[in-house]
Scaffold this motif. Sequence first.
Motif, PDB file in Angstrom:
ATOM      1  N   GLU A   1     -30.953 -62.529 -26.525  1.00 15.72           N
ATOM      2  CA  GLU A   1     -31.300 -63.820 -27.118  1.00 15.72           C
ATOM      3  C   GLU A   1     -30.492 -64.139 -28.375  1.00 15.72           C
ATOM      4  N   HIS A   2     -30.113 -63.139 -29.141  1.00 13.29           N
ATOM      5  CA  HIS A   2     -29.426 -63.369 -30.419  1.00 13.29           C
ATOM      6  C   HIS A   2     -27.915 -63.122 -30.331  1.00 13.29           C
TER       7      HIS A   2
ATOM      8  N   CYS B   1     -25.397 -66.854 -34.282  1.00 19.68           N
ATOM      9  CA  CYS B   1     -26.584 -66.578 -33.472  1.00 19.68           C
ATOM     10  C   CYS B   1     -27.181 -67.912 -33.011  1.00 19.68           C
TER      11      CYS B   1
ATOM     12  N   ILE C   1     -30.162 -68.581 -32.202  1.00 17.40           N
ATOM     13  CA  ILE C   1     -31.527 -68.760 -32.694  1.00 17.40           C
ATOM     14  C   ILE C   1     -31.549 -68.896 -34.213  1.00 17.40           C
TER      15      ILE C   1
ATOM     16  N   LEU D   1     -33.800 -57.377 -25.064  1.00 13.99           N
ATOM     17  CA  LEU D   1     -34.097 -58.813 -25.062  1.00 13.99           C
ATOM     18  C   LEU D   1     -33.626 -59.479 -26.351  1.00 13.99           C
ATOM     19  N   ILE D   2     -33.818 -58.807 -27.471  1.00 14.35           N
ATOM     20  CA  ILE D   2     -33.359 -59.352 -28.750  1.00 14.35           C
ATOM     21  C   ILE D   2     -31.843 -59.498 -28.730  1.00 14.35           C
TER      22      ILE D   2
END
Length: 94
Positions: free
Chosen positions: A23-24, A32, A34, A19-20
């Motif tokens: 998302e990144h 990135c 985020i 998931l990281i």
Amino acid sequence: MTDPAARRIRNRMLLSARLIVIEHWPRDDGRCPICKLPHCRALSTALAYLEMVNDPFVPADAVADVVDIDGRTAPAEGAAGAEPVDGGEGEFAG
């Protein structure tokens, strides 16, 4: 690693790292989305963990950039169609 509790912890770590990475994962500008940084520490840490446990995961966005000779997109290893993270037994198995 046959202990069900240890398997669940490992599976949760794998899912969290994936998931990281999703998302990144850097966007077209190389930053990135985020953190807004070109070198995201969360992404590099998650990728290092996945490499350490031998899980070649690549987000679907990155897979779409790979084109086969005949013009169709080629799935990368660890993307769609990979084995279930928990070995198919489910989180509450054992």
